[in-house]
Scaffold this motif. Sequence first.
Motif, mmCIF file in Angstrom:
data_model
loop_
_atom_site.group_PDB
_atom_site.id
_atom_site.type_symbol
_atom_site.label_atom_id
_atom_site.label_comp_id
_atom_site.label_asym_id
_atom_site.label_seq_id
_atom_site.Cartn_x
_atom_site.Cartn_y
_atom_site.Cartn_z
ATOM 1 N N MET A 1 0.841 -1.200 0.000
ATOM 2 C CA MET A 1 0.000 0.000 0.000
ATOM 3 C C MET A 1 0.879 1.255 0.000
ATOM 4 O O MET A 1 1.929 1.278 0.612
ATOM 5 N N THR A 2 0.402 2.264 -0.731
ATOM 6 C CA THR A 2 1.178 3.504 -0.855
ATOM 7 C C THR A 2 1.276 4.227 0.485
ATOM 8 O O THR A 2 0.331 4.237 1.264
ATOM 9 N N THR A 3 2.434 4.822 0.741
ATOM 10 C CA THR A 3 2.606 5.697 1.898
ATOM 11 C C THR A 3 3.127 7.032 1.383
ATOM 12 O O THR A 3 4.006 7.069 0.520
ATOM 13 N N THR A 4 2.562 8.111 1.905
ATOM 14 C CA THR A 4 3.032 9.433 1.487
ATOM 15 C C THR A 4 3.674 10.125 2.689
ATOM 16 O O THR A 4 3.104 10.147 3.781
ATOM 17 N N LEU A 5 4.874 10.622 2.473
ATOM 18 C CA LEU A 5 5.620 11.295 3.534
ATOM 19 C C LEU A 5 5.706 12.775 3.185
ATOM 20 O O LEU A 5 6.240 13.148 2.139
ATOM 21 N N LEU A 6 5.170 13.603 4.059
ATOM 22 C CA LEU A 6 5.176 15.047 3.826
ATOM 23 C C LEU A 6 6.221 15.669 4.740
ATOM 24 O O LEU A 6 6.072 15.665 5.969
ATOM 25 N N LEU A 7 7.314 16.158 4.148
ATOM 26 C CA LEU A 7 8.389 16.769 4.946
ATOM 27 C C LEU A 7 8.053 18.232 5.179
ATOM 28 O O LEU A 7 7.770 18.980 4.226
ATOM 29 N N LEU A 8 8.092 18.640 6.429
ATOM 30 C CA LEU A 8 7.719 20.016 6.745
ATOM 31 C C LEU A 8 8.848 20.990 6.451
ATOM 32 O O LEU A 8 10.031 20.641 6.540
ATOM 33 N N ARG A 9 8.453 22.243 6.119
ATOM 34 C CA ARG A 9 9.441 23.327 6.061
ATOM 35 C C ARG A 9 9.952 23.557 7.476
ATOM 36 O O ARG A 9 9.257 23.262 8.447
ATOM 37 N N PRO A 10 11.170 24.115 7.619
ATOM 38 C CA PRO A 10 11.703 24.350 8.976
ATOM 39 C C PRO A 10 10.729 25.165 9.829
ATOM 40 O O PRO A 10 10.608 24.933 11.033
ATOM 41 N N ASP A 11 10.008 26.089 9.206
ATOM 42 C CA ASP A 11 9.059 26.899 9.981
ATOM 43 C C ASP A 11 7.635 26.355 9.856
ATOM 44 O O ASP A 11 6.679 27.004 10.282
ATOM 45 N N GLY A 12 7.495 25.164 9.266
ATOM 46 C CA GLY A 12 6.150 24.597 9.060
ATOM 47 C C GLY A 12 5.513 24.159 10.369
ATOM 48 O O GLY A 12 6.204 23.707 11.280
ATOM 49 N N ASP A 13 4.202 24.271 10.455
ATOM 50 C CA ASP A 13 3.482 23.896 11.673
ATOM 51 C C ASP A 13 2.721 22.591 11.396
ATOM 52 O O ASP A 13 1.779 22.565 10.588
ATOM 53 N N ALA A 14 3.143 21.512 12.066
ATOM 54 C CA ALA A 14 2.549 20.200 11.804
ATOM 55 C C ALA A 14 1.054 20.195 12.125
ATOM 56 O O ALA A 14 0.270 19.514 11.457
ATOM 57 N N ARG A 15 0.649 20.991 13.136
ATOM 58 C CA ARG A 15 -0.777 20.982 13.508
ATOM 59 C C ARG A 15 -1.642 21.583 12.400
ATOM 60 O O ARG A 15 -2.722 21.092 12.111
ATOM 61 N N LEU A 16 -1.111 22.632 11.754
ATOM 62 C CA LEU A 16 -1.862 23.220 10.635
ATOM 63 C C LEU A 16 -1.992 22.210 9.498
ATOM 64 O O LEU A 16 -3.034 22.092 8.858
ATOM 65 N N LEU A 17 -0.887 21.478 9.270
ATOM 66 C CA LEU A 17 -0.910 20.478 8.200
ATOM 67 C C LEU A 17 -1.925 19.374 8.519
ATOM 68 O O LEU A 17 -2.704 18.964 7.656
ATOM 69 N N LEU A 18 -1.906 18.900 9.759
ATOM 70 C CA LEU A 18 -2.854 17.841 10.140
ATOM 71 C C LEU A 18 -4.295 18.321 9.976
ATOM 72 O O LEU A 18 -5.166 17.568 9.524
ATOM 73 N N ALA A 19 -4.528 19.588 10.324
ATOM 74 C CA ALA A 19 -5.884 20.133 10.191
ATOM 75 C C ALA A 19 -6.290 20.187 8.717
ATOM 76 O O ALA A 19 -7.418 19.822 8.353
ATOM 77 N N GLU A 20 -5.350 20.569 7.854
ATOM 78 C CA GLU A 20 -5.655 20.628 6.419
ATOM 79 C C GLU A 20 -5.904 19.209 5.874
ATOM 80 O O GLU A 20 -6.806 18.996 5.064
ATOM 81 N N LEU A 21 -5.081 18.268 6.344
ATOM 82 C CA LEU A 21 -5.284 16.884 5.892
ATOM 83 C C LEU A 21 -6.659 16.386 6.322
ATOM 84 O O LEU A 21 -7.352 15.690 5.571
ATOM 85 N N ALA A 22 -7.050 16.744 7.542
ATOM 86 C CA ALA A 22 -8.365 16.323 8.033
ATOM 87 C C ALA A 22 -9.465 16.889 7.127
ATOM 88 O O ALA A 22 -10.428 16.194 6.798
#
Length: 328
Positions: A1-22
């Motif tokens: 099964m495919t896995t996608t890995l999203l590497l954050l920018r140094p100033d990226g906020d993982a919580r914002l990304l998780l919210a967008e993914l949701a």
Amino acid sequence: MTTTLLLLRPDGDARLLLAELARRGTTGTIVARDGAIAVVVSGSVRTAGLPEVADVLVSESGTPRVDEAPDVVTVAGARFGGGVPIWIAGPCAVESPEVTDAIAAQVSAAGASLLRGGAYKPRTSPYAFQGLGPLGLRILRDAADRHGLGVVTEAMSESQVPLVADFADMIQIGSRSMQHFPLLRAAGRTGKPVLLKRGASATVEEWLLAAEYVLEAGSAGVVLCERGIRTFSQPTRYTLDLGSVAWVLEHARLPVVVDPSHAAGRSRLVRRLARAAIAVGAHGVMVEVHEDPGCSASDAPQALTTRAFHELVEEVRTDDFAGSRASA
Ligand code: PEP
Ligand code: MN
């Protein structure tokens, strides 16, 4: 099964990304990756318009860590996957200092690189010898050091991992523990190389996913160990699945070794299976060896004498597998 890995920018906020993914109908898991933060998503995800993300890695296999893992794993100077078969040898269980030392001396002289032996033994019966515990780790380490060997030994539980990691160069995950996920993570977190035995009823996919757990947690490298699976075949303890070894050698990067002792369950068969393992291209062999097999504290019927081990190493050295290796 495919896995996608999203590497954050140094100033990226993982919580914002998780919210967008949701909002896009998927969930992600935050992981540390090479000093940065990443979010792993199981399956594919639309990656356009994710400002927190610096880079996207897609793995079709579902095991991105395995796909990038080192294909040569060095343990106490021994290079699994380095072109020369590596021998791991020693008793099933660590016994007295004298017995362990005598075995270590012999297997070292024969050409082994690592000394094996369980201080914590996974036994089918609670009344069988369970191993010497911390004392066994000390005995194993001392014998290995005296004879220029590395140490590989099993941790059966998360709580045993720190002590095992203190004494061992490589942590063994036993067949019965292959899908003990908290243990896999704990072993990986030590950063040490891990010898991952295949579960007796595990598919190859499950085996590689178990390796993914270990690598994801931070292990320096995983060496897979085929030790026989359960089939309807009667005469051997398990069935040595060299077909799967061949498949893994073709499709995965991880070094693979074979344990013919537990597969065969009988010392007389070990020699043929060990040679077959090397012929198929395995990067090493792990065998149970004892000065006096009849007196082994566990798995006596499958232990090679130290002399038989010498002969086996010599035999493999002179076996001509040039053809099979060249075409591999
Ligand atoms: C061992 O190698 O000590 C052992 C217990 O083997 P397995 O986990 O493959 O049964
Ligand atoms: Mn054993």
